[in-house]
Design an enzyme around this catalytic site. Structure first.
Site, mmCIF file in Angstrom:
data_model
loop_
_atom_site.group_PDB
_atom_site.id
_atom_site.type_symbol
_atom_site.label_atom_id
_atom_site.label_comp_id
_atom_site.label_asym_id
_atom_site.label_seq_id
_atom_site.Cartn_x
_atom_site.Cartn_y
_atom_site.Cartn_z
ATOM 1 N N SER A 70 0.847 -1.190 0.000
ATOM 2 C CA SER A 70 0.000 0.000 0.000
ATOM 3 C C SER A 70 0.889 1.249 0.000
ATOM 4 O O SER A 70 1.628 1.458 -0.958
ATOM 5 C CB SER A 70 -0.954 -0.030 1.204
ATOM 6 O OG SER A 70 -1.960 0.944 1.069
ATOM 7 N N ASP B 283 -17.349 -16.913 -11.255
ATOM 8 C CA ASP B 283 -16.495 -17.870 -10.561
ATOM 9 C C ASP B 283 -16.004 -18.976 -11.493
ATOM 10 O O ASP B 283 -14.818 -19.317 -11.531
ATOM 11 C CB ASP B 283 -17.279 -18.449 -9.378
ATOM 12 C CG ASP B 283 -16.527 -19.523 -8.612
ATOM 13 O OD1 ASP B 283 -15.340 -19.722 -8.875
ATOM 14 O OD2 ASP B 283 -17.150 -20.146 -7.729
ATOM 15 N N ASP C 203 -12.852 -19.694 -14.732
ATOM 16 C CA ASP C 203 -11.502 -20.258 -14.701
ATOM 17 C C ASP C 203 -11.505 -21.784 -14.663
ATOM 18 O O ASP C 203 -10.449 -22.409 -14.548
ATOM 19 C CB ASP C 203 -10.733 -19.708 -13.499
ATOM 20 C CG ASP C 203 -11.409 -20.041 -12.172
ATOM 21 O OD1 ASP C 203 -12.510 -20.620 -12.192
ATOM 22 O OD2 ASP C 203 -10.839 -19.705 -11.120
ATOM 23 N N VAL D 131 -13.027 -23.746 -12.326
ATOM 24 C CA VAL D 131 -13.242 -24.353 -11.014
ATOM 25 C C VAL D 131 -14.167 -23.468 -10.197
ATOM 26 O O VAL D 131 -13.994 -22.246 -10.160
ATOM 27 C CB VAL D 131 -11.907 -24.584 -10.268
ATOM 28 C CG1 VAL D 131 -11.121 -23.289 -10.108
ATOM 29 C CG2 VAL D 131 -12.143 -25.230 -8.909
ATOM 30 N N ASP E 92 -14.880 -22.290 -6.947
ATOM 31 C CA ASP E 92 -14.308 -22.219 -5.602
ATOM 32 C C ASP E 92 -14.616 -20.890 -4.911
ATOM 33 O O ASP E 92 -14.005 -20.551 -3.901
ATOM 34 C CB ASP E 92 -12.792 -22.425 -5.655
ATOM 35 C CG ASP E 92 -12.087 -21.447 -6.595
ATOM 36 O OD1 ASP E 92 -12.780 -20.619 -7.226
ATOM 37 O OD2 ASP E 92 -10.850 -21.519 -6.711
ATOM 38 N N ASP F 273 -8.773 -6.491 -4.253
ATOM 39 C CA ASP F 273 -8.351 -5.309 -3.482
ATOM 40 C C ASP F 273 -9.476 -4.285 -3.481
ATOM 41 O O ASP F 273 -9.944 -3.852 -4.537
ATOM 42 C CB ASP F 273 -7.091 -4.708 -4.105
ATOM 43 C CG ASP F 273 -6.408 -3.699 -3.202
ATOM 44 O OD1 ASP F 273 -7.111 -2.882 -2.577
ATOM 45 O OD2 ASP F 273 -5.167 -3.709 -3.129
ATOM 46 N N HIS G 198 -6.940 -6.083 0.019
ATOM 47 C CA HIS G 198 -5.836 -5.118 0.065
ATOM 48 C C HIS G 198 -4.710 -5.620 0.960
ATOM 49 O O HIS G 198 -4.880 -5.749 2.171
ATOM 50 C CB HIS G 198 -6.342 -3.768 0.553
ATOM 51 C CG HIS G 198 -5.321 -2.681 0.451
ATOM 52 N ND1 HIS G 198 -4.704 -2.368 -0.737
ATOM 53 C CD2 HIS G 198 -4.792 -1.843 1.385
ATOM 54 C CE1 HIS G 198 -3.849 -1.381 -0.536
ATOM 55 N NE2 HIS G 198 -3.885 -1.050 0.745
#
Length: 513
Positions: A185, A251, A254, A256, A258, A412, A448
């Protein structure tokens, strides 16, 4: 290695004032800390650690103060020198967060963790308060304290790093073999400041979720700006419901399921399709259905700050970011009668009200869209003048042999990962060999600096050390999540592709493509 000669060096007589051009050292104090044990580090440093990590440490704490003549400033720096465990020959500087340069924020966890790993470690307050207060930013209404800001942004950081090297040599009788910076940060921004301004200070820089782009601070106020224009402030449960719908929709992109959005670029969830959907809100006075206003705010949070005519200004956060938690871009607070108001992230207030308007009483809620557009433009001018850390010219850092490793969470909620990606692209545009000295890893599901349900790259600093000292290029980082699953983080622009099956995956089920 005997402890006795080093213990005897923990004295003011053995630690002379560092000699740093432009600085005048005022005091040096030493204190010996014996048999300190950290039974429970509340920090990602715990991951992959043995149970006894941080037990029975001893170190010499050297506290320095210095000033810059005729500036009426006072900078405090602490250098911790390990005697148990033995010094590993290296120096690690730890960075800060928010408006804290490091000292105070890092002395409870980050500095002890560094000592436990055998590092001499340093942190500084850079002449600023250690409690996140902001009065020091203005000399008076309308006038920035430019010398203090420059101290905070970079000048005092270099002083502290050079002072630490001097103290290490006085104490151990030799200079550090390798020097590193570690921060996230504001600390990430500090690391980039060293790479850009002082490229010869550190061999390796570990800088996560860096606050380097001035524009991000105005852009991330955009959801609050839109609320004020609408004069509608959705219940947190409305925004949370939209976030959960976005995660559900994206979700599986990709391969999968999860609960993690790993491919943000493929997530095209439209919040307006959920307007009218039934809500399960436990808060008194909360609506029964998702409102159009909630969809508008989610759209503003996910799809970039814009002018009134719809033209794009700067990217905002990903779909998995927590928009309603503390400091979230769409945070609101509601009463039992159904009345809600917006809650502005403290740093966004500081940047717009103090850096831009230079007025601690400025009312952000009164801004029109045109006011917002002008604030966006002025943020870059004012912030870059005082604390600019967005130069893509890293030639001297590369020439010095330095290596920089950055990770940034795709969830983030404070600093958009897309800003760091834009910076990396700017560096790559002027140096096609960027991958040889600077690598960016995007971390799905990580908030973050840490937290979230995704895989955290707990060994990323160790990967940097191997890169610097052994020439082992980090082609991937192993990450570990709250379910104790491992996965791979890949160097941008690559990303991890899932090749396994089912929820019980490990890093072996991913490849970088």
């Amino acid at each position: 290695m005997s402890l006795s000669p080093f213990l005897s060096n923990c004295s003011t007589q053995a630690i002379p004032f560092p000699a740093i051009f432009g600085s005048k050292f005022l005091t040096v104090e030493t204190s010996l800390v014996l048999s300190l044990s950290l039974s429970s580090l509340v920090d990602p440093s715990q991951l992959y650690r043995d149970d006894g990590f941080g037990d029975n440490m001893s170190f010499c704490n050297v506290t320095l103060t210095h000033t810059h003549p005729n500036q009426n400033d006072r900078v405090t720096t602490q250098v911790w020198l390990p005697v148990q465990p033995e010094w590993n020959g290296r120096l690690k500087m730890v960075g800060g967060a928010g408006l804290i340069a490091g000292l105070g924020l890092t002395t409870d966890v980050r500095m002890p963790a560094a000592v436990a790993d055998g590092y001499a470690t340093v942190a500084t307050d850079a002449g600023a308060p250690t409690d996140n207060t902001v009065d020091w930013l203005l000399l008076s209404p309308g006038n920035l304290n430019m010398l203090a800001l420059q101290n905070f942004a970079y000048v005092a950081l270099q002083d502290a790093a050079l002072a630490a090297k001097s103290v290490v040599k006085s104490f151990f009788g030799q200079s550090p073999l390798f020097s590193y910076f570690d921060g996230c940060s504001q600390g990430g921004r500090q690391g980039y400041a060293f790479a850009q301004r002082y490229p010869n200070v550190f061999n390796g820089i570990h800088a996560a979720a860096p606050a380097i782009n001035a524009e991000v601070w105005a852009a991330e106020y955009f959801p609050q700006q839109v609320m004020n224009e609408l004069k509608e402030y959705p219940y947190p449960c409305e925004i949370d419901a939209l976030t959960n719908l976005a995660i559900k929709a994206c979700d599986g992109n990709d391969g999968v399921l999860d609960g993690i959005i790993s491919n943000e670029d493929s997530c095209a969830f439209d919040p307006y399709t959920a307007v009218g959907a039934e809500l399960q809100c436990s808060s008194p006075g909360a609506p029964k259905n998702i409102s159009r206003a909630a969809a508008i705010i989610a759209d503003a949070a996910w799809n970039g700050a814009r002018r009134a005519d719809g033209t794009f200004l700067f990217p905002t956060v990903g779909h998995q970011a927590n928009l309603t938690g503390y400091g979230g871009l769409a945070e609101t607070v509601c009463t039992g009668n159904g009345t809600c108001t917006g809650v502005v992230n403290d740093l966004l207030y500081v940047i717009i009200a103090l850096f831009v308007e230079k007025n601690p009483n400025f009312d952000l809620a009164s801004m029109t869209r045109r006011d917002f557009e002008q604030a966006f433009r002025r943020v870059k001018v004012e912030f870059d003048t005082a604390m600019g850390t967005a130069s893509p010219d890293l030639y001297d850092f590369k020439f010095s042999g330095g290596k920089m490793l950055t990770y940034h969470g795709l969830a983030d909620e404070v600093i958009t990962f897309r800003g760091t990606r834009l910076y990396y692209d700017r560096v790559a545009a002027i140096d096609p060999d960027v991958h040889g000295f600077y690598r960016l890893f995007e971390a799905p599901g990580i908030a973050h600096c840490g937290g979230g349900i995704g895989g955290y790259p707990a060994r990323s600093f160790e990967a940097l050390v191997k890169w610097v000292e052994e020439g082992v290029t980090p082609d991937a980082l192993e990450a570990i999540d709250v379910a104790n699953r491992t996965s791979l983080l890949c160097p941008y622009p690559k990303r991890g592709i899932f090749t396994g099956a089912g929820m019980k995956y490990s890093a072996d089920d991913f490849v970088c493509e």
